[in-house]
Design a protein around this motif. Structure first.
Motif, mmCIF file in Angstrom:
data_model
loop_
_atom_site.group_PDB
_atom_site.id
_atom_site.type_symbol
_atom_site.label_atom_id
_atom_site.label_comp_id
_atom_site.label_asym_id
_atom_site.label_seq_id
_atom_site.Cartn_x
_atom_site.Cartn_y
_atom_site.Cartn_z
ATOM 1 N N ASP A 170 14.780 -11.508 -10.104
ATOM 2 C CA ASP A 170 15.098 -10.158 -9.637
ATOM 3 C C ASP A 170 13.777 -9.411 -9.736
ATOM 4 O O ASP A 170 13.248 -9.219 -10.831
ATOM 5 N N HIS A 171 13.205 -9.033 -8.594
ATOM 6 C CA HIS A 171 11.841 -8.501 -8.599
ATOM 7 C C HIS A 171 11.691 -7.413 -7.534
ATOM 8 O O HIS A 171 12.295 -7.503 -6.464
ATOM 9 N N THR A 172 10.871 -6.417 -7.837
ATOM 10 C CA THR A 172 10.596 -5.346 -6.871
ATOM 11 C C THR A 172 9.201 -5.554 -6.288
ATOM 12 O O THR A 172 8.214 -5.639 -7.029
ATOM 13 N N ALA A 173 9.127 -5.643 -4.958
ATOM 14 C CA ALA A 173 7.846 -5.938 -4.284
ATOM 15 C C ALA A 173 6.858 -4.784 -4.402
ATOM 16 O O ALA A 173 7.249 -3.614 -4.333
ATOM 17 N N LEU A 174 5.589 -5.124 -4.547
ATOM 18 C CA LEU A 174 4.540 -4.093 -4.508
ATOM 19 C C LEU A 174 4.467 -3.490 -3.096
ATOM 20 O O LEU A 174 4.875 -4.127 -2.126
ATOM 21 N N THR A 175 3.938 -2.282 -3.013
ATOM 22 C CA THR A 175 3.855 -1.590 -1.715
ATOM 23 C C THR A 175 2.861 -2.294 -0.787
ATOM 24 O O THR A 175 1.893 -2.896 -1.243
ATOM 25 N N ASP A 176 3.090 -2.182 0.507
ATOM 26 C CA ASP A 176 2.197 -2.784 1.494
ATOM 27 C C ASP A 176 0.905 -1.974 1.614
ATOM 28 O O ASP A 176 0.852 -0.936 2.275
ATOM 29 N N ARG A 177 -0.142 -2.468 0.959
ATOM 30 C CA ARG A 177 -1.406 -1.699 0.931
ATOM 31 C C ARG A 177 -2.094 -1.741 2.293
ATOM 32 O O ARG A 177 -2.929 -0.881 2.598
ATOM 33 N N ILE A 178 -1.775 -2.731 3.125
ATOM 34 C CA ILE A 178 -2.387 -2.758 4.460
ATOM 35 C C ILE A 178 -1.779 -1.657 5.318
ATOM 36 O O ILE A 178 -2.478 -0.913 6.016
ATOM 37 N N GLU A 179 -0.444 -1.514 5.216
ATOM 38 C CA GLU A 179 0.199 -0.452 5.998
ATOM 39 C C GLU A 179 -0.276 0.919 5.513
ATOM 40 O O GLU A 179 -0.563 1.806 6.324
ATOM 41 N N VAL A 180 -0.407 1.081 4.198
ATOM 42 C CA VAL A 180 -0.875 2.365 3.660
ATOM 43 C C VAL A 180 -2.251 2.693 4.250
ATOM 44 O O VAL A 180 -2.490 3.792 4.762
ATOM 45 N N GLY A 181 -3.160 1.712 4.195
ATOM 46 C CA GLY A 181 -4.513 1.928 4.719
ATOM 47 C C GLY A 181 -4.504 2.235 6.210
ATOM 48 O O GLY A 181 -5.309 3.039 6.701
ATOM 49 N N SER A 182 -3.579 1.606 6.928
ATOM 50 C CA SER A 182 -3.507 1.824 8.380
ATOM 51 C C SER A 182 -3.127 3.274 8.683
ATOM 52 O O SER A 182 -3.726 3.930 9.550
ATOM 53 N N TRP A 183 -2.125 3.802 7.956
ATOM 54 C CA TRP A 183 -1.725 5.198 8.188
ATOM 55 C C TRP A 183 -2.831 6.162 7.745
ATOM 56 O O TRP A 183 -3.043 7.212 8.352
ATOM 57 N N ALA A 184 -3.546 5.777 6.678
ATOM 58 C CA ALA A 184 -4.651 6.625 6.209
ATOM 59 C C ALA A 184 -5.713 6.735 7.305
ATOM 60 O O ALA A 184 -6.239 7.825 7.578
ATOM 61 N N CYS A 185 -6.008 5.623 7.968
ATOM 62 C CA CYS A 185 -7.004 5.637 9.046
ATOM 63 C C CYS A 185 -6.482 6.443 10.239
ATOM 64 O O CYS A 185 -7.258 7.107 10.937
ATOM 65 N N ALA A 186 -5.162 6.390 10.459
ATOM 66 C CA ALA A 186 -4.582 7.182 11.555
ATOM 67 C C ALA A 186 -4.768 8.673 11.256
ATOM 68 O O ALA A 186 -5.063 9.465 12.164
ATOM 69 N N ALA A 187 -4.620 9.058 9.984
ATOM 70 C CA ALA A 187 -4.824 10.471 9.611
ATOM 71 C C ALA A 187 -6.268 10.872 9.902
ATOM 72 O O ALA A 187 -6.545 11.942 10.461
ATOM 73 N N LEU A 188 -7.195 9.981 9.561
ATOM 74 C CA LEU A 188 -8.620 10.289 9.730
ATOM 75 C C LEU A 188 -8.981 10.392 11.222
ATOM 76 O O LEU A 188 -9.628 11.349 11.653
ATOM 77 N N ALA A 189 -8.540 9.409 11.997
ATOM 78 C CA ALA A 189 -8.945 9.354 13.413
ATOM 79 C C ALA A 189 -8.329 10.479 14.231
ATOM 80 O O ALA A 189 -8.904 10.905 15.241
ATOM 81 N N THR A 190 -7.137 10.968 13.816
ATOM 82 C CA THR A 190 -6.478 12.020 14.624
ATOM 83 C C THR A 190 -6.689 13.410 14.019
ATOM 84 O O THR A 190 -6.012 14.358 14.397
ATOM 85 N N LYS A 191 -7.564 13.500 13.009
ATOM 86 C CA LYS A 191 -7.794 14.769 12.288
ATOM 87 C C LYS A 191 -6.491 15.276 11.664
ATOM 88 O O LYS A 191 -6.160 16.460 11.703
ATOM 89 N N GLY A 192 -5.739 14.332 11.111
ATOM 90 C CA GLY A 192 -4.408 14.668 10.619
ATOM 91 C C GLY A 192 -4.301 14.736 9.107
ATOM 92 O O GLY A 192 -5.312 14.805 8.383
ATOM 93 N N ASP A 193 -3.054 14.677 8.633
ATOM 94 C CA ASP A 193 -2.745 14.894 7.222
ATOM 95 C C ASP A 193 -1.417 14.174 6.946
ATOM 96 O O ASP A 193 -0.362 14.631 7.374
ATOM 97 N N ILE A 194 -1.470 13.027 6.283
ATOM 98 C CA ILE A 194 -0.266 12.208 6.113
ATOM 99 C C ILE A 194 -0.023 11.920 4.630
ATOM 100 O O ILE A 194 -0.919 11.426 3.933
#
Ligand code: EPU
Length: 436
Positions: free
Chosen positions: A231-255
């Motif tokens: 019975d285990h809880t998966a760690l968060t997807d750090r690749i997806e996190v980084g992808s959204w972070a880059c989307a914030a940067l490229a679109t001058k956004g805030d996520i």
């Protein structure tokens, strides 16, 4: 669902999204469940195609899977396993490379396994030589058949001493999943030590495995006769996190990315900061935002953990097209992961590729004629275009480029993105993107 999306770009992405468990752990934990003679429960499981693929593979082998999308809880009952044929496995696996990881667990539990012809993202040759070598050393016999490779272990599997010539993630997982129930002791030198592998080790330990991790990339595994479910809880997807972070940067956004965990993002956060991105860390997640001033260029090399992940490279390159000056990116994990930049150039980016290693790390591809270094000159306004997704991370990066570009782009072949980005269309809408 259509396989393309229209993106009306030029808007900043703003708001909150939730990222759940890591694709590259969840799929392996589901395979680990096959080792247990009692059922397993995995939590924080995202609704992505790779989870569907592994669920079908488990079901084909007699292990029914029950997944609740809302709660993210997945149960797999692996008490009674059966054999499946290569054709069926290939049909369910599609382009996934996961079937190769089923071999160790299946050899232990039912004495045979099949590997159909494998796919995966087209980001390099992606051979399976390490995997086969490891399985053979453990004592597996491998025969070529019409639909793939057939494996048996007439004399059982016995512990080995092994050293990887490169710290491959998949090969390390292969060895772990095989060694935990092999007779005797196995040692691995030059192992991959990615957080997803650490989480797999924790999962196997919960099942009753005995694994120790040394400081010098060495693993020692003492084989046991039987493992139970986990019975285990998966760690968060750090690749997806980084992808959204880059989307914030490229679109001058805030996520705000709910679920993002600082401890798995260390190198990324340093790079994000050096480019000029801002972030606030909380116990619930990380807010990533554009500083409102010019972004700065950087020199970057991808590497195995604890370095900058190759999977963060593609989204970061899109963000770097908006930085003022020359950025250098040296890709050292895959020989062919910069080809996606051709479409960015069509949109107005200025990315030049080089065969040389543009960085102090002399990587495996230096003398081999692969264009694995990039020089990105920015900032360049991006213009809308019709683009086709080449691979999973490249695909999400094209979405980022389309979101940052003025005008309406059509991004096709987006089904690939569902392999690893949960509900990305809904998340884009929640962040204010104009997509249809
Ligand atoms: N390699 C070999 N022989 C092998 C296996 C690997 O030469 O038998 C080479 C590969 O060609 C590559 C390097 O070793 O150049 C690294 O490959 P690795 O085995 O580490 O990668 P993988 O296990 O196939 C996983 C992730 C990838 C991620 C890499 C590196 C999964 C399902 N995939 O692949 O994720 O990029 O580790 O961290 O866990 C993605 O999520 O988009 C993705 C491609």
């Amino acid at each position: 669902m259509t396989d393309s999306i229209r993106v009306h770009g030029g808007r900043a992405l703003r708001g909150e999204i939730h990222v759940r468990g890591a694709k590259n752990f969840v799929s392996k934990a589901m395979v680990a469940a096959l080792l247990g003679s009692t059922p397993s429960t995995l939590r924080n499981v995202p609704q992505i195609r790779d989870v569907e693929v592994v669920s079908s593979l488990l079901s084909l082998h007699g292990a029914p899977v029950d997944y609740d999308v809302e709660t993210g809880v997945l149960h797999a009952d692996t008490s009674n396993l059966t054999t499946a044929d290569a054709f069926q496995i290939a049909q369910h696996a599609g382009s996934s490379r996961i079937p190769i990881l089923l071999c160790g667990p299946l050899l232990h539990r039912i004495g045979e396994a099949v590997i159909p012809d494998l796919g995966g993202c087209r980001i390099g040759d992606r051979p399976i030589d390490f995997h086969l070598d490891i399985l053979k050393k453990f004592g597996a016999q491998v025969e070529e058949g019409p639909d793939g490779l057939y494996l048996t272990a007439p004399n059982g599997l016995k512990g080995i001493k092994y050293e990887l010539s490169y710290p491959s993630v998949g090969a390390t997982e292969q060895l772990l999943l095989t060694a935990v129930m092999a007779e005797g002791i196995t040692t691995l030198h030059n192992a991959a030590v990615e957080p997803e592998i650490k989480d797999l080790i924790d999962t196997l330990q919960t099942m009753g495995a005995i694994i120790s991790v040394d400081t010098d990339r060495s693993l020692t595994i003492e084989g046991v006769k039987e493992l139970r479910g986990f019975d285990h809880t998966a760690l968060t997807d750090r690749i997806e996190v980084g992808s959204w972070a880059c989307a914030a940067l490229a679109t001058k956004g805030d996520i705000f990315v709910r679920g993002a965990q600082q401890r798995h993002m260390g190198y990324f956060l340093n790079v994000f900061r050096k480019v000029g991105g801002e972030f606030d860390i909380t116990s619930d997640g990380i807010r990533f935002y554009h500083p409102g001033t010019e972004l700065k260029p950087i020199a970057l090399q991808t590497d195995v953990h604890p370095g900058f992940m190759t999977d963060w490279q593609q989204p970061m390159v899109v963000a770097l097209t908006q930085a003022t000056g020359l950025s250098i990116v040296h890709e050292t994990v895959y020989e062919n992961r910069l080809g996606f930049t051709g479409a960015l150039n069509q949109m107005g980016a200025q990315v030049q590729l080089f065969r040389e290693c543009l960085g102090d790390k002399q990587c495996r591809f230096g003398q081999l004629n692969f264009q694995h270094s990039a020089v990105i000159s920015g900032p360049t306004p991006l213009a809308a275009a019709d683009i086709e997704v080449p691979d999973l991370r490249g695909g999400f990066s094209y979405l980022i480029a389309a979101l940052a570009a003025e005008g309406t782009s059509t991004v096709s072949n987006i089904g690939i993105i569902d392999r690893g980005y949960e509900n990305f269309r809904e998340k884009l809408t929640a962040l204010g993107a104009a997509v249809d």
